[in-house]
Design a protein around this motif. Structure first.
Motif, PDB file in Angstrom:
ATOM      1  N   ALA A  21       0.847  -1.206   0.000  1.00 39.98           N
ATOM      2  CA  ALA A  21       0.000   0.000   0.000  1.00 39.98           C
ATOM      3  C   ALA A  21       0.878   1.251   0.000  1.00 39.98           C
ATOM      4  N   TRP A  22       1.939   1.225   0.792  1.00 40.45           N
ATOM      5  CA  TRP A  22       2.880   2.343   0.837  1.00 40.45           C
ATOM      6  C   TRP A  22       3.494   2.573  -0.544  1.00 40.45           C
ATOM      7  N   ALA A  23       3.943   1.468  -1.191  1.00 37.57           N
ATOM      8  CA  ALA A  23       4.566   1.589  -2.508  1.00 37.57           C
ATOM      9  C   ALA A  23       3.564   2.111  -3.537  1.00 37.57           C
ATOM     10  N   ALA A  24       2.317   1.674  -3.418  1.00 40.05           N
ATOM     11  CA  ALA A  24       1.300   2.155  -4.358  1.00 40.05           C
ATOM     12  C   ALA A  24       1.087   3.661  -4.185  1.00 40.05           C
ATOM     13  N   MET A  25       1.062   4.121  -2.940  1.00 36.82           N
ATOM     14  CA  MET A  25       0.889   5.552  -2.685  1.00 36.82           C
ATOM     15  C   MET A  25       2.072   6.342  -3.255  1.00 36.82           C
ATOM     16  N   LEU A  26       3.270   5.757  -3.112  1.00 32.95           N
ATOM     17  CA  LEU A  26       4.468   6.388  -3.669  1.00 32.95           C
ATOM     18  C   LEU A  26       4.345   6.480  -5.202  1.00 32.95           C
ATOM     19  N   ALA A  27       3.896   5.391  -5.805  1.00 30.72           N
ATOM     20  CA  ALA A  27       3.732   5.377  -7.263  1.00 30.72           C
ATOM     21  C   ALA A  27       2.668   6.393  -7.699  1.00 30.72           C
ATOM     22  N   PHE A  28       1.574   6.499  -6.938  1.00 32.52           N
ATOM     23  CA  PHE A  28       0.534   7.471  -7.304  1.00 32.52           C
ATOM     24  C   PHE A  28       1.046   8.908  -7.124  1.00 32.52           C
ATOM     25  N   GLY A  29       1.933   9.111  -6.149  1.00 37.07           N
ATOM     26  CA  GLY A  29       2.565  10.423  -5.971  1.00 37.07           C
ATOM     27  C   GLY A  29       3.435  10.771  -7.177  1.00 37.07           C
ATOM     28  N   LEU A  30       4.220   9.783  -7.644  1.00 42.68           N
ATOM     29  CA  LEU A  30       5.062  10.002  -8.832  1.00 42.68           C
ATOM     30  C   LEU A  30       4.193  10.222 -10.067  1.00 42.68           C
ATOM     31  N   LEU A  31       3.072   9.508 -10.115  1.00 38.41           N
ATOM     32  CA  LEU A  31       2.135   9.678 -11.233  1.00 38.41           C
ATOM     33  C   LEU A  31       1.620  11.117 -11.262  1.00 38.41           C
ATOM     34  N   PHE A  32       1.309  11.643 -10.087  1.00 39.60           N
ATOM     35  CA  PHE A  32       0.826  13.027  -9.984  1.00 39.60           C
ATOM     36  C   PHE A  32       1.899  14.007 -10.476  1.00 39.60           C
ATOM     37  N   ILE A  33       3.152  13.790 -10.045  1.00 37.76           N
ATOM     38  CA  ILE A  33       4.246  14.688 -10.457  1.00 37.76           C
ATOM     39  C   ILE A  33       4.431  14.625 -11.983  1.00 37.76           C
ATOM     40  N   GLY A  34       4.489  13.394 -12.515  1.00 34.04           N
ATOM     41  CA  GLY A  34       4.683  13.225 -13.960  1.00 34.04           C
ATOM     42  C   GLY A  34       3.538  13.835 -14.751  1.00 34.04           C
ATOM     43  N   SER A  35       2.302  13.594 -14.297  1.00 35.23           N
ATOM     44  CA  SER A  35       1.121  14.097 -15.017  1.00 35.23           C
ATOM     45  C   SER A  35       1.098  15.620 -15.001  1.00 35.23           C
ATOM     46  N   THR A  36       1.340  16.196 -13.829  1.00 39.55           N
ATOM     47  CA  THR A  36       1.268  17.654 -13.702  1.00 39.55           C
ATOM     48  C   THR A  36       2.362  18.324 -14.524  1.00 39.55           C
ATOM     49  N   TYR A  37       3.562  17.764 -14.432  1.00 37.67           N
ATOM     50  CA  TYR A  37       4.679  18.375 -15.156  1.00 37.67           C
ATOM     51  C   TYR A  37       4.477  18.247 -16.669  1.00 37.67           C
ATOM     52  N   TRP A  38       3.970  17.106 -17.111  1.00 34.34           N
ATOM     53  CA  TRP A  38       3.694  16.966 -18.545  1.00 34.34           C
ATOM     54  C   TRP A  38       2.642  17.982 -18.957  1.00 34.34           C
ATOM     55  N   PHE A  39       1.558  18.078 -18.182  1.00 29.95           N
ATOM     56  CA  PHE A  39       0.416  18.909 -18.556  1.00 29.95           C
ATOM     57  C   PHE A  39       0.827  20.380 -18.708  1.00 29.95           C
ATOM     58  N   LYS A  53       4.224  21.628 -18.614  1.00 30.22           N
ATOM     59  CA  LYS A  53       5.539  21.923 -19.209  1.00 30.22           C
ATOM     60  C   LYS A  53       5.832  21.134 -20.474  1.00 30.22           C
ATOM     61  N   ARG A  54       4.987  20.147 -20.792  1.00 29.46           N
ATOM     62  CA  ARG A  54       5.208  19.309 -21.981  1.00 29.46           C
ATOM     63  C   ARG A  54       6.621  18.688 -21.992  1.00 29.46           C
ATOM     64  N   SER A  55       7.021  18.187 -20.843  1.00 30.06           N
ATOM     65  CA  SER A  55       8.360  17.631 -20.728  1.00 30.06           C
ATOM     66  C   SER A  55       8.326  16.119 -20.996  1.00 30.06           C
ATOM     67  N   GLU A  56       9.236  15.650 -21.850  1.00 30.00           N
ATOM     68  CA  GLU A  56       9.245  14.222 -22.224  1.00 30.00           C
ATOM     69  C   GLU A  56       9.522  13.315 -21.020  1.00 30.00           C
ATOM     70  N   TRP A  57      10.453  13.738 -20.142  1.00 29.87           N
ATOM     71  CA  TRP A  57      10.749  12.875 -18.992  1.00 29.87           C
ATOM     72  C   TRP A  57       9.514  12.750 -18.093  1.00 29.87           C
ATOM     73  N   ALA A  58       8.713  13.836 -18.037  1.00 29.47           N
ATOM     74  CA  ALA A  58       7.511  13.797 -17.199  1.00 29.47           C
ATOM     75  C   ALA A  58       6.509  12.783 -17.765  1.00 29.47           C
ATOM     76  N   TRP A  59       6.402  12.725 -19.096  1.00 30.87           N
ATOM     77  CA  TRP A  59       5.498  11.735 -19.695  1.00 30.87           C
ATOM     78  C   TRP A  59       6.000  10.316 -19.426  1.00 30.87           C
ATOM     79  N   ARG A  60       7.315  10.147 -19.518  1.00 25.82           N
ATOM     80  CA  ARG A  60       7.875   8.821 -19.231  1.00 25.82           C
ATOM     81  C   ARG A  60       7.621   8.446 -17.768  1.00 25.82           C
ATOM     82  N   LEU A  61       7.710   9.444 -16.877  1.00 29.38           N
ATOM     83  CA  LEU A  61       7.425   9.185 -15.459  1.00 29.38           C
ATOM     84  C   LEU A  61       5.950   8.817 -15.272  1.00 29.38           C
TER      85      LEU A  61
END
Lengths: 49, 232
Positions: free
Chosen positions: B51-69, B71-79
């Motif tokens: 559950a902890w790891a899933a929350m961590l992954a959802f946190g990274l998903l939030f960072i990647g999604s927000t940064y892509w949305f 800044k249109r950054s390729e690394w953010a989409w990969r994240l």
């Protein structure tokens, strides 16, 4: 089966599932790498001709 | 060949094997009076770290999604891509192990009235939608924006899931660590910590490997396009 045996089976099943997922990711990487390599070779051969 | 993600992932898997062994052989048993199924409680060493790891992954998903949305950054989409897959895998582990424990302890694997169970399941379903949706759509700015918007707004379920057992404890047990009411045995805490570290290492490794995989997919698409243009 005892509760302990069910638990061991559940644990091993989940470890196996994570192992399969990991293997899938690694295998996809290898496949993509070899495809990229052959396409890069094909493109560089075209350039040299 | 870049194998850093693979090495980190293998360390995580080894740690999970150790957690399994310690949880089954070394961690003390719980009181037979406090639990209906004391044996099944040992799945706690897998359930809570996943559950902890899933929350961590959802946190990274939030960072990647927000940064892509924004800044249109390729690394953010990969994240975004890598963390949605990691969130799905660990979310399923958590739900599955919870169902096993619930069936043994409560007599039912699921409770549709429990807030914690259902918000966590919605998070897992969100990552399932993102993983399957991305595979079924051609890659493009519009598709990425749509999936990133779900990744951003879906994150609101993370704090709700976290506080659910504190505000509305229905069936899922309340917190036993990081709380004044907690009373976890020190040996149990050690196994739990090893499990949490192992799952964290596994997730970091998988996100690294997944980001690299997405990079390879994009590179292959680019090369195929070049090859087709030359062939025409």
């Amino acid at each position: 089966m005892s509760g302990q045996t069910y638990l061991v089976a559940a644990y091993l099943g989940m470890i196996a599932a994570l192992g399969i997922w990991t293997w899938t990711v690694f295998a996809r990487s290898r496949t993509l790498e070899s495809k990229i390599k052959s396409l890069e070779n094909a493109l560089s051969n075209d350039e040299s001709e | 060949m870049n194998i850093r993600g693979e090495v980190v992932t293998m360390f995580g898997l080894a740690g999970l094997g150790l957690t399994f062994w310690l949880g089954m052989e070394w961690a003390p048993s719980v009181s037979i009076n406090a639990f209906k199924a004391p044996d099944a409680q040992r799945i706690f060493y897998w359930h809570v770290p996943s559950a902890w790891a899933a929350m961590l992954a959802f946190g990274l998903l939030f960072i990647g999604s927000t940064y892509w949305f924004f800044k249109r950054s390729e690394w953010a989409w990969r994240l975004h891509v890598a963390s949605s897959e990691a969130g799905l895998a660990t979310g399923l582990m958590c739900v599955w192990s919870g169902c096993i424990w619930g069936a043994a302890e409560w007599g039912v694997p699921w409770d549709w009235t429990d807030i914690r169970l259902n918000t966590f399941a919605m998070l897992t379903l969100l990552s399932l939608y993102l993983v399957l949706g991305r595979k079924s759509q051609p890659d493009g700015i519009e598709a990425r924006d749509t999936f990133s918007a779900f990744g951003m707004y879906g994150f609101v379920l993370v704090p709700i899931t976290y506080v659910a057992t504190r505000l509305w404890q229905i069936r899922h047990p309340g917190p036993v660590i990081a709380t004044s009411e907690g009373s976890l045995n020190s040996d149990m805490s050690i196994v739990l910590l090893i499990g949490a570290i192992s799952f964290t290492v596994l997730i970091i490794g998988h996100v690294m490997a997944g980001m690299r995989l997405t990079n390879l997919e994009l590179r292959l698409e680019d090369l195929q396009r070049q090859y087709e243009e030359r062939s025409e």
